[in-house]
Scaffold this active site. Structure first.
Site, PDB file in Angstrom:
ATOM      1  N   TYR A 104     -12.509 -18.078   5.608  1.00  0.00           N
ATOM      2  CA  TYR A 104     -13.417 -17.078   5.052  1.00  0.00           C
ATOM      3  C   TYR A 104     -14.864 -17.573   5.005  1.00  0.00           C
ATOM      4  CZ  TYR A 104      -9.450 -14.149   4.028  1.00  0.00           C
ATOM      5  OH  TYR A 104      -8.338 -13.351   4.172  1.00  0.00           O
TER       6      TYR A 104
ATOM      7  N   SER B 205      -6.344   2.505  12.361  1.00  0.00           N
ATOM      8  CA  SER B 205      -5.098   2.908  13.023  1.00  0.00           C
ATOM      9  C   SER B 205      -4.199   3.715  12.102  1.00  0.00           C
ATOM     10  CB  SER B 205      -4.341   1.661  13.500  1.00  0.00           C
ATOM     11  OG  SER B 205      -4.029   0.834  12.385  1.00  0.00           O
TER      12      SER B 205
ATOM     13  N   GLN C 297     -11.754   0.044   4.311  1.00  0.00           N
ATOM     14  CA  GLN C 297     -10.777  -1.033   4.326  1.00  0.00           C
ATOM     15  C   GLN C 297     -11.446  -2.364   4.685  1.00  0.00           C
ATOM     16  OE1 GLN C 297      -8.365   1.679   7.087  1.00  0.00           O
ATOM     17  NE2 GLN C 297      -6.773   0.352   6.258  1.00  0.00           N
TER      18      GLN C 297
ATOM     19  N   ALA D 147     -16.387   4.333  17.538  1.00  0.00           N
ATOM     20  CA  ALA D 147     -17.098   4.859  16.369  1.00  0.00           C
ATOM     21  C   ALA D 147     -18.563   5.133  16.643  1.00  0.00           C
ATOM     22  CB  ALA D 147     -16.946   3.889  15.197  1.00  0.00           C
TER      23      ALA D 147
ATOM     24  N   HIS E 295     -10.189  -3.265  -0.054  1.00  0.00           N
ATOM     25  CA  HIS E 295      -9.571  -4.567   0.179  1.00  0.00           C
ATOM     26  C   HIS E 295     -10.470  -5.733  -0.219  1.00  0.00           C
ATOM     27  CE1 HIS E 295      -6.937  -2.363   3.365  1.00  0.00           C
ATOM     28  NE2 HIS E 295      -6.493  -2.207   2.135  1.00  0.00           N
TER      29      HIS E 295
ATOM     30  N   ASP F  45     -16.608  -6.356   4.890  1.00  0.00           N
ATOM     31  CA  ASP F  45     -18.009  -6.644   5.182  1.00  0.00           C
ATOM     32  C   ASP F  45     -18.919  -5.704   4.383  1.00  0.00           C
ATOM     33  OD1 ASP F  45     -18.645  -4.141   6.808  1.00  0.00           O
ATOM     34  OD2 ASP F  45     -17.022  -4.957   8.018  1.00  0.00           O
TER      35      ASP F  45
END
Length: 227
Positions: A52, A170, A85, A211, A103, A88
């Site tokens: 991370y 998805s 989700q 997108a 999340h 960032d």
């Protein structure tokens, strides 16, 4: 008019943030369960922190794309709530307000034993970095197998929406994937994903595109239709 937006990894991928969705469960060469589960943390916290820390450094270098900015334009005209989700901050970098991170957030750290002790965090998290309760700091990320504390708030947002936009997901990761099921039956739903796994119907409009290409066009359509 209320608009609920659900975004997934696909919207961030075009800014250079990699996703594990299309790559056999590998994320930057790592088994997802090794770096995104309580078991992985217990087994090797140093490895998890390093993973991370690298993601955090990468995040500070990437920029929002046309899809993020299109949603900012939409938010300037309507009551838009974004549920993401993604961990960032690209929505925020683009000027989006009202962003709910299902999340967690990469730029935050929390106590490993108290998810209410959360701190803004842009540098590395190292072993020995402690929260106020004396416990080790960990990424403020909802890992696989952990509860999603903000799902009820997200459900309420979708249950009140007149229009739903789903971008770059998805619809396979639950409980987030089930959010569109809470939308009113007469809500218009726009789904943008290069590889959609649902078919268009009366109120469901499917765009098998990336997108950054489709979102600005659909936003313009919504603005012109409901101006």
């Amino acid at each position: 008019m209320k608009i609920a937006v659900l975004t997934g990894a696909g919207i961030s991928a075009e800014s250079g943030i990699k996703t594990f969705r299309d790559n056999d469960g590998l994320w930057e060469g790592h088994d997802v369960m090794e770096v995104a589960s309580p078991q992985g943390w217990k087994k090797n916290p140093s490895n998890v922190l390093q993973f991370y820390n690298l993601r955090r450094k990468q995040l500070l270098e990437v920029k929002p794309n046309a899809a993020h900015f299109a949603l900012t334009e939409l938010q300037a005209r309507f009551d838009v709530q974004i549920v993401t989700q993604n961990v960032d901050n690209l929505h925020e970098k683009a000027g989006n307000k009202n962003v709910l991170h299902l999340h967690g957030e990469l730029l935050k750290a929390r106590s490993e034993h108290n998810d209410n002790l959360v701190y803004p965090w842009e540098k590395d998290i190292n072993l020995g970095d402690k929260a106020k309760d004396g416990n080790q700091l960990r990424p403020d990320i909802v890992w696989f197998g952990e509860a999603v504390p903000k799902i009820e708030e997200a459900t309420k947002i979708f249950s009140e929406a007149n229009i739903v936009i789903v971008i770059g997901t998805s619809l396979q990761v639950y409980p987030a994937a089930g959010l569109i099921d809470f939308a009113p039956v007469d809500a218009e739903i726009y789904l943008i994903d290069p590889n959609p796994n649902v078919e268009a119907s009366k109120n469901l409009h499917v765009f098998a595109e990336k997108a950054a290409k489709a979102t600005p066009r659909i936003v313009k359509k919504i603005i012109s239709t409901h101006a």
